[in-house]
Design a protein around this motif. Structure first.
Motif, mmCIF file in Angstrom:
data_model
loop_
_atom_site.group_PDB
_atom_site.id
_atom_site.type_symbol
_atom_site.label_atom_id
_atom_site.label_comp_id
_atom_site.label_asym_id
_atom_site.label_seq_id
_atom_site.Cartn_x
_atom_site.Cartn_y
_atom_site.Cartn_z
ATOM 1 N N SER A 1 -6.004 8.670 -7.208
ATOM 2 C CA SER A 1 -6.766 7.484 -7.603
ATOM 3 C C SER A 1 -7.848 7.195 -6.577
ATOM 4 O O SER A 1 -8.188 8.046 -5.750
ATOM 5 C CB SER A 1 -5.829 6.282 -7.756
ATOM 6 N N THR A 2 -8.373 5.972 -6.622
ATOM 7 C CA THR A 2 -9.478 5.581 -5.741
ATOM 8 C C THR A 2 -9.164 4.230 -5.108
ATOM 9 O O THR A 2 -8.803 3.280 -5.801
ATOM 10 C CB THR A 2 -10.793 5.479 -6.531
ATOM 11 N N PHE A 3 -9.326 4.157 -3.789
ATOM 12 C CA PHE A 3 -9.127 2.908 -3.047
ATOM 13 C C PHE A 3 -10.467 2.462 -2.487
ATOM 14 O O PHE A 3 -11.157 3.237 -1.811
ATOM 15 C CB PHE A 3 -8.143 3.109 -1.905
ATOM 16 N N PHE A 4 -10.838 1.208 -2.749
ATOM 17 C CA PHE A 4 -12.069 0.641 -2.190
ATOM 18 C C PHE A 4 -11.689 -0.292 -1.050
ATOM 19 O O PHE A 4 -10.987 -1.290 -1.260
ATOM 20 C CB PHE A 4 -12.839 -0.117 -3.279
ATOM 21 N N LEU A 5 -12.166 0.038 0.156
ATOM 22 C CA LEU A 5 -11.713 -0.650 1.362
ATOM 23 C C LEU A 5 -12.804 -1.501 1.998
ATOM 24 O O LEU A 5 -13.937 -1.047 2.165
ATOM 25 C CB LEU A 5 -11.222 0.383 2.385
ATOM 26 N N VAL A 6 -12.428 -2.721 2.373
ATOM 27 C CA VAL A 6 -13.325 -3.615 3.106
ATOM 28 C C VAL A 6 -13.239 -3.286 4.593
ATOM 29 O O VAL A 6 -12.176 -2.885 5.092
ATOM 30 C CB VAL A 6 -12.948 -5.090 2.844
ATOM 31 N N GLY A 7 -14.324 -3.491 5.312
ATOM 32 C CA GLY A 7 -14.392 -3.126 6.726
ATOM 33 C C GLY A 7 -13.311 -3.730 7.589
ATOM 34 O O GLY A 7 -12.701 -3.043 8.426
ATOM 35 N N PHE A 8 -13.029 -5.022 7.393
ATOM 36 C CA PHE A 8 -12.011 -5.637 8.257
ATOM 37 C C PHE A 8 -10.605 -5.149 7.893
ATOM 38 O O PHE A 8 -9.703 -5.174 8.713
ATOM 39 C CB PHE A 8 -12.095 -7.168 8.254
ATOM 40 N N TRP A 9 -10.404 -4.671 6.668
ATOM 41 C CA TRP A 9 -9.129 -4.042 6.290
ATOM 42 C C TRP A 9 -9.004 -2.688 6.979
ATOM 43 O O TRP A 9 -7.936 -2.330 7.475
ATOM 44 C CB TRP A 9 -9.071 -3.881 4.771
ATOM 45 N N THR B 1 0.815 -1.226 0.000
ATOM 46 C CA THR B 1 0.000 0.000 0.000
ATOM 47 C C THR B 1 0.842 1.266 0.000
ATOM 48 O O THR B 1 0.602 2.191 -0.786
ATOM 49 C CB THR B 1 -0.971 0.019 1.189
ATOM 50 N N MET B 2 1.850 1.338 0.862
ATOM 51 C CA MET B 2 2.676 2.543 0.932
ATOM 52 C C MET B 2 3.467 2.735 -0.361
ATOM 53 O O MET B 2 3.662 3.869 -0.807
ATOM 54 C CB MET B 2 3.617 2.480 2.140
ATOM 55 N N ASN B 3 3.920 1.648 -0.954
ATOM 56 C CA ASN B 3 4.631 1.755 -2.223
ATOM 57 C C ASN B 3 3.723 2.316 -3.318
ATOM 58 O O ASN B 3 4.144 3.144 -4.138
ATOM 59 C CB ASN B 3 5.173 0.391 -2.637
ATOM 60 N N ASP C 1 -10.342 -1.889 9.803
ATOM 61 C CA ASP C 1 -10.065 -2.170 11.219
ATOM 62 C C ASP C 1 -8.589 -2.475 11.457
ATOM 63 O O ASP C 1 -8.005 -2.070 12.474
ATOM 64 C CB ASP C 1 -10.895 -3.359 11.694
ATOM 65 N N LYS C 2 -7.993 -3.192 10.528
ATOM 66 C CA LYS C 2 -6.619 -3.664 10.705
ATOM 67 C C LYS C 2 -5.586 -2.600 10.362
ATOM 68 O O LYS C 2 -4.493 -2.562 10.950
ATOM 69 C CB LYS C 2 -6.386 -4.909 9.842
ATOM 70 N N TYR C 3 -5.923 -1.713 9.407
ATOM 71 C CA TYR C 3 -4.940 -0.730 8.942
ATOM 72 C C TYR C 3 -5.507 0.694 8.964
ATOM 73 O O TYR C 3 -5.517 1.392 7.942
ATOM 74 C CB TYR C 3 -4.481 -1.071 7.521
ATOM 75 N N PRO C 4 -5.968 1.162 10.121
ATOM 76 C CA PRO C 4 -6.591 2.498 10.177
ATOM 77 C C PRO C 4 -5.643 3.630 9.787
ATOM 78 O O PRO C 4 -6.071 4.624 9.193
ATOM 79 C CB PRO C 4 -7.031 2.623 11.642
ATOM 80 N N ASP C 5 -4.347 3.479 10.105
ATOM 81 C CA ASP C 5 -3.393 4.533 9.762
ATOM 82 C C ASP C 5 -3.239 4.669 8.245
ATOM 83 O O ASP C 5 -3.047 5.775 7.729
ATOM 84 C CB ASP C 5 -2.027 4.246 10.395
ATOM 85 N N HIS C 6 -3.351 3.554 7.544
ATOM 86 C CA HIS C 6 -3.237 3.621 6.090
ATOM 87 C C HIS C 6 -4.509 4.188 5.454
ATOM 88 O O HIS C 6 -4.432 4.818 4.398
ATOM 89 C CB HIS C 6 -2.901 2.243 5.521
ATOM 90 N N VAL C 7 -5.628 3.974 6.099
ATOM 91 C CA VAL C 7 -6.862 4.615 5.624
ATOM 92 C C VAL C 7 -6.690 6.132 5.690
ATOM 93 O O VAL C 7 -6.999 6.863 4.732
ATOM 94 C CB VAL C 7 -8.078 4.183 6.470
ATOM 95 N N LYS C 8 -6.178 6.587 6.802
ATOM 96 C CA LYS C 8 -5.947 8.024 6.973
ATOM 97 C C LYS C 8 -4.921 8.543 5.972
ATOM 98 O O LYS C 8 -5.069 9.646 5.421
ATOM 99 C CB LYS C 8 -5.465 8.309 8.402
ATOM 100 N N GLU C 9 -3.882 7.744 5.724
ATOM 101 C CA GLU C 9 -2.824 8.168 4.803
ATOM 102 C C GLU C 9 -3.339 8.273 3.367
ATOM 103 O O GLU C 9 -2.975 9.198 2.624
ATOM 104 C CB GLU C 9 -1.658 7.190 4.875
ATOM 105 N N ILE C 10 -4.189 7.332 2.982
ATOM 106 C CA ILE C 10 -4.789 7.375 1.643
ATOM 107 C C ILE C 10 -5.562 8.674 1.460
ATOM 108 O O ILE C 10 -5.428 9.364 0.436
ATOM 109 C CB ILE C 10 -5.715 6.161 1.429
ATOM 110 N N ALA C 11 -6.382 9.001 2.454
ATOM 111 C CA ALA C 11 -7.175 10.231 2.381
ATOM 112 C C ALA C 11 -6.291 11.476 2.441
ATOM 113 O O ALA C 11 -6.510 12.441 1.700
ATOM 114 C CB ALA C 11 -8.202 10.250 3.509
ATOM 115 N N LYS C 12 -5.282 11.439 3.299
ATOM 116 C CA LYS C 12 -4.380 12.581 3.466
ATOM 117 C C LYS C 12 -3.685 12.939 2.168
ATOM 118 O O LYS C 12 -3.443 14.121 1.877
ATOM 119 C CB LYS C 12 -3.348 12.253 4.553
ATOM 120 N N ARG C 13 -3.389 11.924 1.361
ATOM 121 C CA ARG C 13 -2.669 12.159 0.104
ATOM 122 C C ARG C 13 -3.610 12.520 -1.052
ATOM 123 O O ARG C 13 -3.170 12.659 -2.193
ATOM 124 C CB ARG C 13 -1.827 10.943 -0.251
ATOM 125 N N GLY C 14 -4.885 12.672 -0.737
ATOM 126 C CA GLY C 14 -5.821 13.207 -1.723
ATOM 127 C C GLY C 14 -6.530 12.202 -2.605
ATOM 128 O O GLY C 14 -7.097 12.563 -3.632
#
Length: 257
Positions: free
Chosen positions: A85-93, A71-73, A95-108
């Motif tokens: 771009s657009t990321f489609f996230l499943v609920g359990f993902w 994901t970070m790459n 839950d497991k990677y909340p910081d990456h959810v925030k990072e995706i949004a932070k980067r626009g």
């Protein structure tokens, strides 16, 4: 009398044939969860597979359900080429990677909804569909302070009920017209060729965030698309939000005044 008899006989046979067809449809509906009413309906609810546009724009999307190794790459690559771009996230993902959810949004980038448990949505009741959508939608909103408006059905599995439920809950149902087939792990070149050769104005491309060769093929694809004159945009910027209609391929068409 013979003519009358034959006429009645033909009518009787037609009644029998129609009856058999109806019974068959009911049986298929029971076995496959297909709504018989939808079969006879003149209008079919369709998700958005692509967009009709004169602008040379295309959208890249990444489904995230299992794994987070790349994901970070992906985000760094998108930043390098100044692509959103657009990321489609499943609920359990989520839950497991909340910081990456925030990072995706932070980067626009768009943060889209990909259900809570990754089920076949057509096997669910309308109430269960709403739960699958809204549980994850609420989780995402709490993390990024923004409600998702894009929903991608797991496995691309949808029916009229799902598209309607999405609308009722403020979502556009999104599919794709270019499947990279990256999940088949065929190597770098097959993915590059498949995407670049099929790219056209208004296309939506399907990738997966944890596909084996994504670090290798993503930069090549972006470079090739940009060299061909495409502007790569998030799905939320590609689609029409209102005043549109759908053709029978799921292509979204703007209704002009």
């Amino acid at each position: 009398m013979k003519w009358i008899y034959n006429k009645h006989n033909v009518t009787f046979r037609l009644v029998i044939i129609v009856g058999i067809l109806l019974v068959s449809l009911v049986y298929v509906s029971f076995k496959t969860n297909v709504n018989v009413a939808e079969v006879f309906s003149q209008t079919k609810e369709l998700p958005i597979y692509s967009v009709e546009t004169e602008d040379k724009k295309i959208a890249l999307s990444f489904d995230a359900a299992w794994g987070d190794e790349f994901t970070m790459n992906i985000l760094e690559t998108l930043d390098k080429y100044e692509v959103k771009s657009t990321f489609f996230l499943v609920g359990f993902w989520v839950d497991k990677y909340p910081d990456h959810v925030k990072e995706i949004a932070k980067r626009g980038h768009d943060v889209g909804n990909h259900s809570t448990n990754h089920p076949y949505m057509t096997k669910l009741s309308r109430e269960q569909m709403s739960q699958e959508i809204n549980i994850t939608g609420n989780k995402i909103e709490k993390l990024i302070n923004k409600k998702p408006i894009l929903f991608r059905p797991p496995f691309g599995d949808y029916n009229d009920d799902l598209v309607q439920v999405c609308k009722e809950n403020g979502y556009y149902t999104i599919q794709w017209d270019i499947d990279s087939l990256d999940w088949k792990e065929l190597g770098v070149q097959p993915v590059v060729d498949r995407v670049v050769r099929n790219a056209k104005n208004g296309s939506i491309v399907l990738f997966h965030n944890n596909a084996k060769y994504i670090k290798e093929y993503l930069p090549i694809i972006i470079e090739r698309l940009q060299k061909d004159g495409f502007e790569i945009v998030p799905i939320s910027e590609l689609i029409y939000k209102d005043n549109f209609k759908m053709d029978n391929t799921g292509r979204q068409i703007l209704i002009k005044d």
